[in-house]
Write an enzyme that holds these catalytic residues in place. Structure first.
Site, mmCIF file in Angstrom:
data_model
loop_
_atom_site.group_PDB
_atom_site.id
_atom_site.type_symbol
_atom_site.label_atom_id
_atom_site.label_comp_id
_atom_site.label_asym_id
_atom_site.label_seq_id
_atom_site.Cartn_x
_atom_site.Cartn_y
_atom_site.Cartn_z
ATOM 1 N N HIS A 77 43.580 38.350 39.616
ATOM 2 C CA HIS A 77 43.198 39.762 39.779
ATOM 3 C C HIS A 77 41.695 39.933 40.003
ATOM 4 O O HIS A 77 40.983 40.264 39.057
ATOM 5 C CB HIS A 77 43.561 40.539 38.506
ATOM 6 C CG HIS A 77 45.008 40.650 38.222
ATOM 7 N ND1 HIS A 77 45.784 41.696 38.683
ATOM 8 C CD2 HIS A 77 45.843 39.854 37.510
ATOM 9 C CE1 HIS A 77 47.026 41.537 38.263
ATOM 10 N NE2 HIS A 77 47.088 40.432 37.549
ATOM 11 N N GLU A 92 40.337 42.358 41.109
ATOM 12 C CA GLU A 92 40.037 43.778 40.843
ATOM 13 C C GLU A 92 39.675 44.066 39.388
ATOM 14 O O GLU A 92 39.186 45.155 39.093
ATOM 15 C CB GLU A 92 41.209 44.663 41.295
ATOM 16 C CG GLU A 92 42.469 44.626 40.431
ATOM 17 C CD GLU A 92 43.416 43.450 40.738
ATOM 18 O OE1 GLU A 92 42.999 42.488 41.414
ATOM 19 O OE2 GLU A 92 44.572 43.505 40.276
ATOM 20 N N CYS A 125 48.503 39.194 42.577
ATOM 21 C CA CYS A 125 49.509 38.950 41.540
ATOM 22 C C CYS A 125 50.872 39.517 41.955
ATOM 23 O O CYS A 125 51.525 38.937 42.819
ATOM 24 C CB CYS A 125 49.011 39.476 40.198
ATOM 25 S SG CYS A 125 49.872 38.728 38.813
HETATM 26 N N1 GLN Z 1 54.701 39.018 36.464
HETATM 27 C C1 GLN Z 1 54.501 40.152 37.306
HETATM 28 C C2 GLN Z 1 55.576 40.264 38.364
HETATM 29 O O1 GLN Z 1 56.421 39.437 38.478
HETATM 30 C C3 GLN Z 1 53.143 40.114 37.977
HETATM 31 C C4 GLN Z 1 52.078 40.305 36.947
HETATM 32 C C5 GLN Z 1 50.822 40.929 37.449
HETATM 33 O O2 GLN Z 1 50.747 41.519 38.522
HETATM 34 N N2 GLN Z 1 49.824 40.875 36.601
HETATM 35 O O3 GLN Z 1 55.576 41.195 39.089
#
Ligand code: GLN
Length: 200
Positions: A179, A181, A80
């Site tokens: 994710h 994790e 992410c």
């Molecule tokens: N929207 C977040 C970002 O731009 C990422 C979100 C996440 O890691 N769950 O960093």
């Protein structure tokens, strides 16, 4: 030999990654400094807020060491926010958004839109044996462009029927929009452990 894998622990859900590494039989350690980084055989950049993590990377003097380690082939995985940080180009980022360029790809931040802030989806990842991955997306990015050397590992169909790339690999760098994790599915972490074993 037990793989010693660092998790960048500046912000975000690094504890969840440490738990996954333990489940995979690896030795997971927090990375907050250049010295920490030099002592690991692989690295995870966790989910969180990519702008905050990027700012803390710079503030902790980690930008150049990270670029050097990645350039030297250190196995890395980003989930992410971590995917955003591993990209070569970021859309809808802040002007000073850090992109480490581990993977030749363009990612769009918060791509799935506000109405679908968080959702779960089954993602087919043919290169990982077993059932589809239960992927948890939280204000996730997607990948809009990949270079020739990037292998697309998984895609998801969005509300408007378009297929979007959500998991990729280029050499020793691995990234997911979702994710792993926060689930009990250790297959992505196990893949990183394998990459580390092969590299060392
Ligand atoms: N929207 C977040 C970002 O731009 C990422 C979100 C996440 O890691 N769950 O960093």
């Amino acid at each position: 030999m037990t793989a010693r894998i660092g998790v960048l622990a500046l912000q975000g859900d690094f504890r969840e990654h440490l738990r996954m590494l333990t489940q995979c039989g690896a030795d997971g350690v927090k990375v907050r400094s250049e010295a920490d980084l030099s002592a690991v055989d692989g690295l995870i950049i966790p989910g969180g807020e990519s702008t905050t993590i990027g700012m803390l990377i710079v503030r902790n003097g980690l930008e150049a060491p990270l670029r050097a380690a990645i350039g030297a082939g250190l196995p890395v995985m980003g989930t992410c926010a971590g995917m955003i940080l591993l990209a070569s180009e970021v859309l809808d980022g802040r002007p000073d958004q850090l992109a480490l360029g581990a993977i030749d790809m363009t990612v769009r931040r918060n791509a799935f839109g506000r109405q679908v802030d968080s959702f779960e989806s089954a993602v087919q990842v043919p290169s990982l044996p077993g059932p589809p991955i239960t992927a948890v997306f939280i204000r996730a990015p997607w990948v809009e462009r990949v270079g020739d050397r990037v292998q697309i590992l998984g895609t998801v169909v969005t509300e408007d029927g378009t297929d979007r790339i959500v998991a990729v690999r280029q050499g020793n760098a691995l990234a997911t929009s979702f994710h792993p994790e926060v689930t009990d599915d250790v297959r992505f972490h196990a893949l990183l452990v394998d990459m580390v074993q092969e590299a060392s």
